[in-house]
Design a protein around this motif. Structure first.
Motif, PDB file in Angstrom:
ATOM      1  N   ALA A 141       0.838  -1.211   0.000  1.00  0.00           N
ATOM      2  CA  ALA A 141       0.000   0.000   0.000  1.00  0.00           C
ATOM      3  C   ALA A 141       0.865   1.251   0.000  1.00  0.00           C
ATOM      4  O   ALA A 141       0.560   2.224  -0.704  1.00  0.00           O
ATOM      5  N   ARG A 142       1.969   1.253   0.752  1.00  0.00           N
ATOM      6  CA  ARG A 142       2.868   2.404   0.777  1.00  0.00           C
ATOM      7  C   ARG A 142       3.392   2.707  -0.623  1.00  0.00           C
ATOM      8  O   ARG A 142       3.401   3.857  -1.072  1.00  0.00           O
ATOM      9  N   ILE A 143       3.790   1.671  -1.324  1.00  0.00           N
ATOM     10  CA  ILE A 143       4.345   1.844  -2.667  1.00  0.00           C
ATOM     11  C   ILE A 143       3.277   2.297  -3.652  1.00  0.00           C
ATOM     12  O   ILE A 143       3.478   3.259  -4.400  1.00  0.00           O
ATOM     13  N   ILE A 144       2.145   1.633  -3.664  1.00  0.00           N
ATOM     14  CA  ILE A 144       1.089   2.002  -4.619  1.00  0.00           C
ATOM     15  C   ILE A 144       0.559   3.395  -4.319  1.00  0.00           C
ATOM     16  O   ILE A 144       0.334   4.193  -5.237  1.00  0.00           O
ATOM     17  N   VAL A 173      -6.079  -2.445  -8.661  1.00  0.00           N
ATOM     18  CA  VAL A 173      -5.911  -1.002  -8.600  1.00  0.00           C
ATOM     19  C   VAL A 173      -6.692  -0.345  -9.738  1.00  0.00           C
ATOM     20  O   VAL A 173      -7.008  -0.974 -10.733  1.00  0.00           O
ATOM     21  N   THR A 174      -6.989   0.931  -9.543  1.00  0.00           N
ATOM     22  CA  THR A 174      -7.649   1.711 -10.589  1.00  0.00           C
ATOM     23  C   THR A 174      -6.688   2.780 -11.060  1.00  0.00           C
ATOM     24  O   THR A 174      -6.123   3.521 -10.255  1.00  0.00           O
ATOM     25  N   TYR A 175      -6.507   2.824 -12.372  1.00  0.00           N
ATOM     26  CA  TYR A 175      -5.694   3.854 -13.010  1.00  0.00           C
ATOM     27  C   TYR A 175      -6.547   5.107 -13.141  1.00  0.00           C
ATOM     28  O   TYR A 175      -7.770   5.045 -13.141  1.00  0.00           O
ATOM     29  N   LEU A 176      -5.926   6.266 -13.286  1.00  0.00           N
ATOM     30  CA  LEU A 176      -6.677   7.527 -13.213  1.00  0.00           C
ATOM     31  C   LEU A 176      -7.816   7.677 -14.201  1.00  0.00           C
ATOM     32  O   LEU A 176      -8.732   8.453 -13.965  1.00  0.00           O
TER      33      LEU A 176
END
Length: 120
Positions: free
Chosen positions: A73-76, A102-105
């Motif tokens: 989580a820290r990295i993402i 994960v969701t990209y912008l």
């Protein structure tokens, strides 16, 4: 039709025949670089990298999955292009199999898979 994507991220790689990466493929390469770099190894940013080897080669504790989940989580979360949806960690005798949704912008959801092996 209105373009909802405000800009395109462009980057370069020497790891494949495709030299120019854009958008989602670039963010995946960036994450892999972050995951594969040992924490503190980069002179330009001592907070860059992952502590996976430090964690998985130390004595295993009952909260190791929480420790790994916090590190992922820290990295993402350090990448403003991404939002974490779910982190799933499966443990076997010598391996942690990690799937990150994960969701990209641009609201494109994808999964990133990692395998951390204590024997390598």
């Amino acid at each position: 039709m209105k373009n909802t994507k405000p800009f395109t991220f462009i980057g370069f790689t020497s790891l494949s025949n495709k030299k120019i990466l854009t958008d989602k493929e670039l963010v995946i390469r960036d994450l892999n670089n972050h995951f594969e770099t040992i924490f503190g190894e980069c002179d330009w940013d001592p907070t860059f990298g992952a502590r996976f080897k430090e964690f998985i080669f130390n004595q295993q504790t009952s909260n190791m999955q929480n420790v790994l989940q916090n590190e992922i989580a820290r990295i993402i979360n350090s990448d403003p292009r991404l939002k974490i949806n779910k982190i799933d960690i499966q443990e076997s005798a010598n391996t942690y199999l990690i799937t990150c949704a994960v969701t990209y912008l641009d609201n494109d959801e994808f999964a990133l898979e990692l395998a951390l092996d204590r024997n390598s």
